[in-house]
Design an enzyme around this catalytic site. Structure first.
Site, PDB file in Angstrom:
ATOM      1  N   HIS A 140     -10.205 -10.513  10.113  1.00 13.59           N
ATOM      2  CA  HIS A 140     -10.113 -10.276   8.676  1.00 13.59           C
ATOM      3  C   HIS A 140     -10.636 -11.498   7.923  1.00 13.59           C
ATOM      4  O   HIS A 140     -10.253 -12.634   8.220  1.00 13.59           O
ATOM      5  CB  HIS A 140      -8.669  -9.978   8.272  1.00 13.59           C
ATOM      6  CG  HIS A 140      -8.223  -8.619   8.684  1.00 13.59           C
ATOM      7  ND1 HIS A 140      -7.395  -8.400   9.762  1.00 13.59           N
ATOM      8  CD2 HIS A 140      -8.505  -7.398   8.182  1.00 13.59           C
ATOM      9  CE1 HIS A 140      -7.183  -7.104   9.889  1.00 13.59           C
ATOM     10  NE2 HIS A 140      -7.846  -6.475   8.943  1.00 13.59           N
ATOM     11  N   LYS A 568      -0.718  -2.199  -1.747  1.00 15.54           N
ATOM     12  CA  LYS A 568      -1.702  -1.883  -2.796  1.00 15.54           C
ATOM     13  C   LYS A 568      -1.364  -0.550  -3.457  1.00 15.54           C
ATOM     14  O   LYS A 568      -1.527  -0.381  -4.661  1.00 15.54           O
ATOM     15  CB  LYS A 568      -3.117  -1.857  -2.191  1.00 15.54           C
ATOM     16  CG  LYS A 568      -4.225  -1.671  -3.211  1.00 15.54           C
ATOM     17  CD  LYS A 568      -5.555  -2.178  -2.669  1.00 15.54           C
ATOM     18  CE  LYS A 568      -6.032  -1.341  -1.509  1.00 15.54           C
ATOM     19  NZ  LYS A 568      -6.581  -0.041  -1.932  1.00 15.54           N
TER      20      LYS A 568
END
Length: 900
Positions: A140, A568
């Site tokens: 990531h 999110k």
């Protein structure tokens, strides 16, 4: 600034280190930068409003001076981080030498707690035998610093402890010169990447951590574990309970550049690193064991190895251990050559070991002979460490997971069905999909034909699975053990992957019963998917076919939980509670069907992506959810911070093991009040969704954060967004969180919390009392508040307001920022109220001290970033402005010490 926090006598050495490094950096600036830059940096170190100072000075600076000032602020953040790291190590050593017992999170303390909790040796051994802890390194893209820059930092970190040991002015001057030289190299090195990282670059970066750290840290940690347990439980043996895993080279979710070729490249690099390590250790062992048969007895099986040795020097005829080691090295390097690795061996090459177990067996013969014949100390030193290393690292060094989006798997299945003249797979409903998949999984007949031309996507996907099969055959069965289904939502998603494994020879069906060489791992990551996790898995557990598949994998089902997308979707409070509830439900479901569960936590470095201290996070899990089995992702800047140094790596891995054992053996904990937490989650969700679904919110976010500039930073090989930046749901969680860190709002980690607490407690003092009690005694709620406190301490609403000024629609921005500012006020007030304190970080002096050191330079970088973003938005083709934005992004990330 809370400069008073640095006045503690315990921090005198830290203050001295920081001053020493700052002086070196000022020496550099006097030589390399203009007087105005030097004077500005000096003013920043004592300023209470760095951003305002920057705003005042910036018009006086030309492009070069602006560049130098930005770079200087970033370097100050770096060197202060180094001073902090050295101080942490210093305090730990002082603590150990004082004999105060183990600190919380150490195995020494965990073993003490196990004994105090009445755990006997048999139960401890039973738990150890069923424990598996894996830190999984992912690619990531959250490490903003180049590997070159990180190597400079490591060199300074290695030198700095010498300052305290310098006994005269000459020694101190020599040390100063060494550090000045490194800083000059750092100053003259580009901070930013000019080109995008390739997957192979990411693989090389991941591999570099092993010779740098893990090859030393893991054997040492195991040795310490054995010591800690045997001091209290003399008969306990420590199996291989801890391993390092990875995704780099096998994770193709959203990354079209991951392929069969990158998977093969990854394992070649893994093997190259681990065989070089083995060769070096065997060479050292050869020098350590010149034992003569005139002085010691030697077991027959070692003599048999010596008789086969290629080491025929006359001087070795009486040194059977050396001759046996030469034989072992020649066979191990024979395996390296068979794997296509270009490394030599001073003893030549013999028949390759067929497996790491064969290699291990020969090493154990040496160990047994040494113990049997009075050389136990030699057996328990380097040789024991090498045996442990081979048992942990094998020939593959670390296993890689495969990962792909469920929809991509479905597309391959649909094409296989189409060319085989079967159903139109994508048009079927869920029940029909399950039926046709189970039909095809009931026999061995393949759907794939080598005489048909398939799409690039199907060929690409099947090639990766076929490559994984070959890699398992060559490097060992443990090289690839997991295949993860991201965005898993239905039982057919698991069955579709099973079919692809069958088509690739990784799953065989005999008499209708499957036998898989790979674990099928569903990843539940959105709020909706988390709520649906139990129904999906119950459907699977009811299938006789799937029950047989689990039996072939040791009756263990791994479930991966995604922290990023759920946050999110619903905000921190709702995400945390949904994850907790999902785990509670899964614990009960797995008990019902008598299946062992292993949870894989897809956490990021930041709180907005599930980050926070690992020890507290593991202990905050629901009772029964750990049960000795846990995997946790580690990424980007977290890998660097936790694992680039052997000492840090050892302590952080020890913490994972300690927490896992405590959570498994001493799981006596109360769940939070479900009704209370659900109410908190519901109200928090409502306010969070009101913000992110506001029609003006997406434009506000894009214009008042460096999200679009982050996408040009060349942090990783994967695209920053799934499609466009027009919708929040299309944006990847990492740049989403990264951007809120940069503009100092940290919004994903707290928004909605304050309104939820205020709404529930208004006119209801009993609710406030209950929440305060949870804050004092419930591990889940404590961990949530602790993480929120750390983030809110880094939040700066005044700086954030400067970013709001970047909006192209000031009136609309005023409304959105007004909502954010008011929610921040409520959330901070609620947090302080529940913690019953008047200031943040009152009980976390270490973080408060760390922030106090770095905040002047951090705030200055934010001020520079706002100014440069403003300039870049007016002049999109201005290369200087873009470079300055990139430098400030780097600097802010370093100052905050986590990004996404």
């Amino acid at each position: 600034m809370q400069l008073h926090i640095l006045n503690n006598p315990k921090d005198a050495a830290l203050a001295a280190d920081a001053e020493f490094l700052k002086q070196s950096l000022f020496n550099l600036l006097h030589e390399e930068a203009s007087p105005l830059v030097v004077e500005t940096v000096k003013l920043l170190s004592t300023s209470d409003d760095s951003a305002a100072l920057i705003e005042k000075v910036l018009p006086q600076l030309d492009e070069q001076q602006t560049h130098d000032l930005t770079l200087a602020c970033g370097l100050f953040a770096q060197i202060l981080n180094i001073a902090e790291d050295v101080h942490h190590e210093r305090r730990r050593q002082i603590h150990e030498e004082a004999g105060r017992g183990g600190a919380e999170g150490s195995l020494t303390e965990t073993v003490r707690r196990l004994k105090a909790g009445k755990a006997d040796g048999k139960s401890v051994q039973r738990q150890l035998d069923n424990t598996s802890v894996t830190a999984v390194l992912t690619a990531h893209p959250t490490e903003v610093q180049r590997q070159t820059v990180l190597s400079f930092n490591r060199r300074i970190r290695a030198l700095l402890p010498q300052r305290e040991r310098c006994t005269n002015a000459d020694a101190l001057a020599r040390l100063r010169r060494e550090i000045d030289t490194i800083l000059l190299g750092l100053w003259q090195t580009s901070e930013t990447r000019r080109h995008k990282l390739s997957v192979n670059d990411e693989i090389n970066n991941g591999v570099s951590i092993f010779p740098m750290s893990f090859f030393e840290a893991l054997p040492k940690l195991y040795r310490n574990m054995e010591h800690d347990f045997q001091m209290v439980y003399p008969d306990v043996c420590v199996p291989n309970i801890l391993k390092i895993g990875g995704w780099i080279g096998g994770d193709r979710d959203g990354n079209p550049f991951v392929s069969a070729e990158t998977l093969r490249f990854a394992f070649r690099r893994h093997a190259d690193a681990v065989f070089r390590f083995y060769r070096g250790e065997l060479d050292k062992l050869y020098r350590e064991l010149p034992l003569s048969i005139r002085r010691v007895k030697v077991n027959d099986d070692v003599m048999a190895l010596a008789a086969l040795s290629p080491d025929e020097e006359l001087a070795r005829t009486e040194e059977p251990y050396r001759r046996a080691i030469a034989y072992i090295m020649a066979r191990a390097m024979g395996k390296a050559r068979a794997l296509g690795l270009g490394m030599g061996c001073k003893f030549g090459f013999l028949e390759p070991y067929a497996s790491a177990q064969e290699f291990l067996d020969d090493l154990k013969k040496l160990q047994r002979s040494l113990i049997d014949n009075g050389s136990r100390l030699l057996a328990e030193g380097r040789l024991a460490d090498l045996i442990r290393s081979v048992s942990v690292f094998g020939f593959h060094m670390m296993p890689l997971d495969l990962r792909q989006h469920a929809g991509k798997h479905a597309d391959v299945v649909a094409e296989l069905f189409q060319h085989a003249g079967l159903e139109d797979y994508n048009s079927l409903n869920e029940e029909q999909k399950q039926a046709v998949l189970l039909r095809e999984l009931s026999h061995q007949r393949p759907l794939y034909s080598p005489f048909i031309t398939y799409s690039d996507h199907t060929r690409h996907e099947l090639a990766i699975f076929n490559e994984a099969r070959k890699i398992k055959d060559e490097f060992g069965e443990d090289a690839v053990t997991q295949s993860i289904i991201s965005n898993c939502e239905q039982p057919s998603d698991l069955l579709a992957l099973a079919l692809l494994l069958k088509e690739s020879g990784l799953l065989a069906v005999e008499n209708g019963k499957p036998h898989s060489r790979i674990n099928i791992v569903p990843l539940f990551e959105t709020i909706e998917a988390l709520e649906n996790a139990c129904p999906v898995m119950e459907t699977m557990f009811r299938l006789d076919w799937y029950d047989a598949l689990l039996e072939s994998r040791g009756n263990i089902q791994e479930i991966m939980l995604g922290y990023s997308d759920s946050n999110k979707d619903g905000g921190y409070v709702t995400s945390s509670w949904c994850l907790y509830q999902a785990e509670l439900g899964l614990v009960e479901l797995f008990k019902k069907y008598d299946v062992r569960m292993r949870l894989f936590h897809g956490r990021g470095g930041s709180v907005g992506r599930g980050g926070g201290p690992s020890y507290q996070a593991i202990l905050a899990q629901p009772a029964g959810s750990v049960a000795g089995q846990i995997r946790i992702t580690e990424q980007g800047e977290v890998i660097t911070a936790k694992y680039a140094d052997p000492g840090n790596a050892q302590r952080n891995l020890e913490t994972l093991v300690a927490a896992t054992l405590e959570a498994s053996i001493l799981p006596d904990k109360k769940d939070p009040d479900a009704k209370l937490m659900q109410a908190l989650s519901d109200v928090s969700f409502k306010y969070y969704r009101e913000l992110i679904t506001h029609p003006d919110f997406i434009d506000y976010f894009l214009q008042t954060s460096p999200i679009q500039e982050i996408a040009t930073l060349n942090l990783g090989s994967r695209p920053a967004s799934r499609k466009t930046l027009a919708r929040i749901q299309d944006l990847r969680a990492i740049p989403w969180v990264f951007s809120w860190m940069q503009n100092r709002l940290m919004l994903p980690a707290w928004y909605g919390f304050g309104s939820a607490v205020e709404t529930l407690c208004e006119g209801n003092p009993d609710t406030l009392t209950a929440l305060r009690e949870h804050a004092q005694s419930n591990p889940f709620f404590q961990a949530m508040l602790s993480n929120m406190e750390q983030v809110m301490a880094k939040t700066d609403i005044t700086l954030a307001e400067n970013y709001a000024g970047l909006s192209e629609s000031p009136d609309k921005a005023k409304i959105i920022f007004g909502m954010i500012k008011e929610e921040y006020r409520r959330s901070r007030k609620a947090l302080l109220d529940l913690l019953q304190t008047e200031e943040l970080l009152r009980d976390n002096r270490s973080l408060a001290r760390s922030l106090a050191l770095r905040i002047p330079y951090l705030n200055a970088l934010n001020g520079l970033q706002v100014a440069m973003l403003k300039r870049l938005r007016k002049e999109p083709d201005n290369p200087h402005a873009l470079l300055m934005v990139h430098l400030t992004i780097n600097g802010v990330a370093q100052g905050l010490r986590n990004t996404g």
